[in-house]
Design an enzyme around this catalytic site. Structure first.
Site, PDB file in Angstrom:
ATOM      1  N   LYS A 141       0.843  -1.197   0.000  1.00 52.15           N
ATOM      2  CA  LYS A 141       0.000   0.000   0.000  1.00 52.15           C
ATOM      3  C   LYS A 141       0.874   1.240   0.000  1.00 52.15           C
ATOM      4  O   LYS A 141       2.011   1.256   0.488  1.00 52.15           O
ATOM      5  CB  LYS A 141      -0.949   0.011   1.199  1.00 52.15           C
ATOM      6  CG  LYS A 141      -0.305   0.175   2.583  1.00 52.15           C
ATOM      7  CD  LYS A 141      -0.046   1.619   2.987  1.00 52.15           C
ATOM      8  CE  LYS A 141       0.673   1.725   4.319  1.00 52.15           C
ATOM      9  NZ  LYS A 141       1.192   3.074   4.602  1.00 52.15           N
ATOM     10  N   ASP A 174      -3.283  -1.318   9.429  1.00 53.20           N
ATOM     11  CA  ASP A 174      -3.240  -1.366   7.962  1.00 53.20           C
ATOM     12  C   ASP A 174      -3.820  -2.654   7.381  1.00 53.20           C
ATOM     13  O   ASP A 174      -4.009  -2.753   6.172  1.00 53.20           O
ATOM     14  CB  ASP A 174      -1.792  -1.253   7.469  1.00 53.20           C
ATOM     15  CG  ASP A 174      -1.202   0.137   7.669  1.00 53.20           C
ATOM     16  OD1 ASP A 174      -1.990   1.102   7.701  1.00 53.20           O
ATOM     17  OD2 ASP A 174       0.024   0.248   7.787  1.00 53.20           O
TER      18      ASP A 174
END
Length: 320
Positions: free
Chosen positions: A17, A161
């Site tokens: 990411k 996350d």
């Protein structure tokens, strides 16, 4: 002594990411920072394979080992050789399996092969991607049929996350980043990714943010401007809206990151940005050709590892 059940392998892919927007508020009483962030999953990825057999080592039971029966074979891409990847129960893969075991109240023995390409301690949530891959792979391998809502709740327990690593694409994260809402993103965005040979501690970057900004607002800066730029599908508009409150502390701790950003932008990148808490730096480029020019220029200037990636891509998903 062991019991072996023959099976065809399953492979789950999980993406790195980047944060297109990372607004950070003042640290809360619980030690976490409130965030308003926009994540994007990009095509740098790790693969986690459940092998052709599941091995349940009965001698572990005789020793009283109550941990998950995880046998993990780690394989690093060339650009990660020598990286300090957490092992044993410190690895989020092990913790993900342990959480699934607790949730379902049963042992979940697995033989896993983790092929890593996401930079380690690089601000790209590689460990979180691996944990998300483990949740999906072990759930499918053992036919647990854990619901999406349950998997997301387990992911949030593991780390901020990890829910996004399951969802993928482009999404907004609130709270600690774990409250994830997918965002429609019809663009194809081209990125040049420059990992660092030396990691950077996320807690250290947040502590430095606190030192630099003792009067930070309670509420993090909003992602509204970024979301509006994203909707235009125009790379230059998106470049102007990219924002990361952790860039300043990361660059203050590692000044060479600022030099790298200036170099990439001088080569034609629309914008350079520290990825999350760093030290990986990402550059948004106008096109595939533009990314190739920037990547080649950075390689020629001495950067050992330069990757080209696109986004958004899917979250943790089965590929075999």
């Amino acid at each position: 002594m062991m019991v072996i059940a023959a099976r065809n392998p399953l492979r789950v892919r999980a993406a790195a990411k980047i944060n297109l927007h990372l607004g950070v508020g003042r640290v809360r009483a619980d030690g976490f920072h409130p965030l308003d962030t926009v994540y994007q999953a990009i095509s740098v990825h790790d693969d986690l394979t459940v092998g052709g057999f599941a091995v349940h080592h009965l001698e572990d039971d005789l020793r009283g080992d109550l941990g998950p029966r995880v046998h993990l074979d780690l394989r690093l891409a060339d650009h990660l050789e020598g990286s300090d990847v957490p092992s044993g129960t410190d690895n989020l893969v092990h913790r993900a399996v342990a959480l699934l075991e607790a949730h379902h109240g049963r042992d979940l023995p697995v033989d896993l092969i983790l092929e890593k390409a996401i930079p380690v301690a690089g601000g790209m949530a590689g460990g979180s991607a691996d944990a998300a891959a483990a949740l999906v792979a072990v759930d499918r391998w053992h036919s647990l049929e854990t619901s999406d809502e349950e998997l997301l709740a387990l992911a949030a327990d593991l780390g901020s996350d990890i829910p996004f690593a399951l969802v993928g694409g482009t999404a907004r994260g609130l709270g600690r980043g774990e409250v994830v809402t997918p965002i429609a993103d019809a663009g194809t965005w081209w990125w040049v990714v420059v990992p660092s040979a030396e990691g950077l501690s996320t807690p250290a970057v947040y502590r430095h943010f606190d030192a630099l900004h003792p009067d930070a607002p309670r509420e993090p800066p909003s992602a509204a401007t970024l979301l509006a730029a994203l909707a235009t599908r125009e790379p230059l508009r998106l470049a102007r809206a990219l924002h990361n409150d952790l860039s300043e502390p990361a660059i203050d701790l590692r000044p060479e990151l600022g030099v790298l950003i200036e170099r990439g932008e001088s080569l034609g990148a629309l914008r350079g940005l520290v990825s999350g808490s760093g030290p990986t730096v990402v550059f948004l480029c106008e096109s595939s050709d533009g990314a190739k020019v920037v990547a080649e220029g950075l390689r020629s200037s001495g950067e050992a590892i330069v990757l080209i990636a696109t986004g958004p891509v899917a979250g943790a998903h089965l590929v075999i």
